[in-house]
Design an enzyme around this catalytic site. Sequence first.
Site, short mmCIF file in Angstrom:
data_model
loop_
_atom_site.label_atom_id
_atom_site.label_comp_id
_atom_site.label_asym_id
_atom_site.label_seq_id
_atom_site.Cartn_x
_atom_site.Cartn_y
_atom_site.Cartn_z
N GLY A 93 -0.30 -4.44 2.61
CA GLY A 93 0.21 -5.23 1.83
C GLY A 93 1.27 -6.22 2.85
O GLY A 93 1.53 -6.08 3.87
N CYS A 120 -2.01 0.27 7.35
CA CYS A 120 -1.12 -0.63 7.69
C CYS A 120 0.16 -0.49 6.81
O CYS A 120 0.69 0.58 6.90
CB CYS A 120 -1.55 -2.09 7.42
SG CYS A 120 -0.69 -3.46 8.28
N TYR A 121 0.72 -1.31 6.12
CA TYR A 121 1.62 -1.04 4.91
C TYR A 121 1.72 0.32 4.43
O TYR A 121 2.56 1.04 4.14
CB TYR A 121 1.67 -2.10 3.96
CG TYR A 121 2.80 -2.10 3.05
CD1 TYR A 121 3.91 -2.56 3.33
CD2 TYR A 121 2.51 -1.34 1.58
CE1 TYR A 121 5.20 -2.42 2.45
CE2 TYR A 121 3.69 -1.32 0.98
CZ TYR A 121 5.02 -1.82 1.17
OH TYR A 121 6.12 -1.59 0.37
N HIS A 207 -7.06 -1.99 10.79
CA HIS A 207 -7.61 -1.86 9.57
C HIS A 207 -9.07 -1.79 9.77
O HIS A 207 -9.84 -2.39 10.33
CB HIS A 207 -7.66 -3.58 8.99
CG HIS A 207 -6.21 -4.15 8.72
ND1 HIS A 207 -5.95 -4.01 7.35
CD2 HIS A 207 -5.03 -4.51 9.16
CE1 HIS A 207 -4.66 -4.33 7.33
NE2 HIS A 207 -4.15 -4.76 8.32
N GLU A 209 -11.13 -1.41 7.51
CA GLU A 209 -12.25 -2.06 6.49
C GLU A 209 -12.69 -3.35 7.09
O GLU A 209 -13.71 -3.91 6.53
CB GLU A 209 -11.50 -2.20 5.36
CG GLU A 209 -10.42 -3.32 5.31
CD GLU A 209 -9.11 -2.88 5.80
OE1 GLU A 209 -8.97 -1.74 6.36
OE2 GLU A 209 -7.87 -3.40 5.46
N ASP A 265 -25.19 -13.50 -11.93
CA ASP A 265 -24.73 -12.56 -12.59
C ASP A 265 -25.59 -12.25 -13.94
O ASP A 265 -26.00 -11.37 -14.66
CB ASP A 265 -23.20 -12.59 -12.83
CG ASP A 265 -22.44 -12.75 -11.71
OD1 ASP A 265 -23.02 -12.51 -10.50
OD2 ASP A 265 -21.27 -13.29 -11.62
N LYS A 407 -19.92 -8.15 -6.28
CA LYS A 407 -20.97 -9.10 -6.21
C LYS A 407 -22.16 -8.72 -5.33
O LYS A 407 -23.36 -8.99 -5.64
CB LYS A 407 -20.35 -10.55 -5.80
CG LYS A 407 -21.35 -11.70 -5.89
CD LYS A 407 -21.24 -12.36 -7.18
CE LYS A 407 -22.09 -13.53 -7.35
NZ LYS A 407 -21.82 -14.02 -8.70
#
Length: 551
Positions: A93, A120-121, A207, A209, A265, A407
């Site tokens: 964050g 992280c945060y 990170h 991710e 979609d 998505k």
Amino acid sequence: MSVSPAHSTGSPKSSSESGSGSTTDAAVESQSEIGAAALTEQRIVVLDFGSQYAQLIARRVREQNVYCQIVRHDLSADRIAELAPKGIILSGGPSSVYESGAPRCDPELFKLGIPVLGICYGMQLACEALGGKVANTTTREYGHAQCEIVDPGSLFDAMPSQIDVWMSHGDQVSAISEQFEVLAKTKTCPYAAIRHRELPIYGMQFHPEVTHTPLGGQVLANFVHGICDCQPNWYLSDFAEVTIRQIRETVGDRRVICGLSGGVDSSVVAALLYKAIGSQLTCILIDNGLLRKNEQALVIDEFTNHFKADLHVVNAEDRFLASLAGIAEPQEKRRRIGHDFIECFKEEAKGIQNAHFLAQGTLYPDVIESGADPDGPAATIKLHHNVGGLPEELGFELIEPLRDLFKDEVRRLGLELGLPEKLVWRHPFPGPGLAVRCLGEVTRDKLIVLRAADAIVIEEIESAGLYRDTSQTFAVLLPVQSVGVMGDARTYDNAIAVRSVNTDDFMTADWSRLPYELLARISTRIINEVKGVNRVCYDISSKPPATIEWE
Ligand code: XMP
């Protein structure tokens, strides 16, 4: 899947579809009761502290075939216990934990006995809550770092002793309490990864991710499977099977209406419904005259030849162009298109017997960003586009079978359901269609020019094999004329801008570095083949500060 009453307020619409999008408070109750329960029972929750990467963390966890839900950072420990996740991830964050008003989690969650991973945060918060110290680093660290694993434990199980990681922080943990021990460090970060000595609490400054941490997926897999003991059960083939069963049970012998736009979609929603209820599905395609070249034909082909669905095509070009006549202001253009869409849809739906449900292509990011999920990070509402939200008085119950999916998952589900690659990988197209790319007043003549130029851009990018490498590519017709020369004659004609962007989430985007040769071909072809155009420009602005569309 979820079923809920329709409502007019509407969630912000995501980028991809025309048609409608709405989610409501009333909707929420039934939504939380239904859902692909068997698959989502075992879950990881991500507490969102405002990180640009929170959704990415969730997607990476789901790549481990484990369902992951994003929740508010201040969700009470009691509520988290009710959700019974197998693991909790505290996201990064933008705040500093030592600032007053910095977002915090309920400290009781550290006592739940559920494994926690702070990133992280999130790590800084966990350390601070449990006796450590966080301080500002003199220089913000942003970029690659070499991380030395000093104690692999379960988190770095079966990994090399040195890994490349991605750092992005101004603060870092400057002291850990005795309750923690170090698992990894870098040259500038003595606490790159840590573990609590007794509780299942882990933290990492880097990170895992992002793709810039090449082995980040394995770190998350170790957390999810090794530490949280999750079994892989989140598979889209199972999701389809469970959802199809639920749709059948919910719908019974009634009829469902689904608005088709040609986008991914709504096509996936329609394909899923068709598999579930076949002839009880009626699809409506409203051709507002603002579609791309061959768009109507593509949808008709897919949903009458391939799926044999009951498809109603409403040719409403005249109506839309009449109400756009003389209107140059972008928001007013959008408003009129949204209004006409609703009116057309209503009129068509009126004639459909026994129609009880309306299917919508609401996706998980719409749900979390709109605040429709009471546990979700509503504070981060991004008021976006909401064109064509269908109003409550239509009186339908909503079916939103994709509201748990990102998505990329929708695309994979589309392929599972047998939709062609070409449709599944289509770039997003805004609800108001070519109207937002035909700057100023929209007229039939201008649309003819724009549609032809746009088709050339797409053809060329496809034949260069770059369609999948860009996120959204299209032509824009500018409201200016410029002087040119063709043969011996002077021309005073239109200019086309070509826009191509790369982005993960459409909230930020960078312009695509297309090869010069490709740009040259696009330009030559547009100027030679599209009557009324004598100039082509390439848009080299990023978002922000520009937006992807020009209006
Ligand atoms: P911007 O232009 O805001 O676009 O950077 C971000 C994404 O949203 C799409 N977009 C829209 N989608 N209705 C929609 O359904 C709209 O009014 C609308 N305006 C922009 C845009 O194509 C991009 O994918």
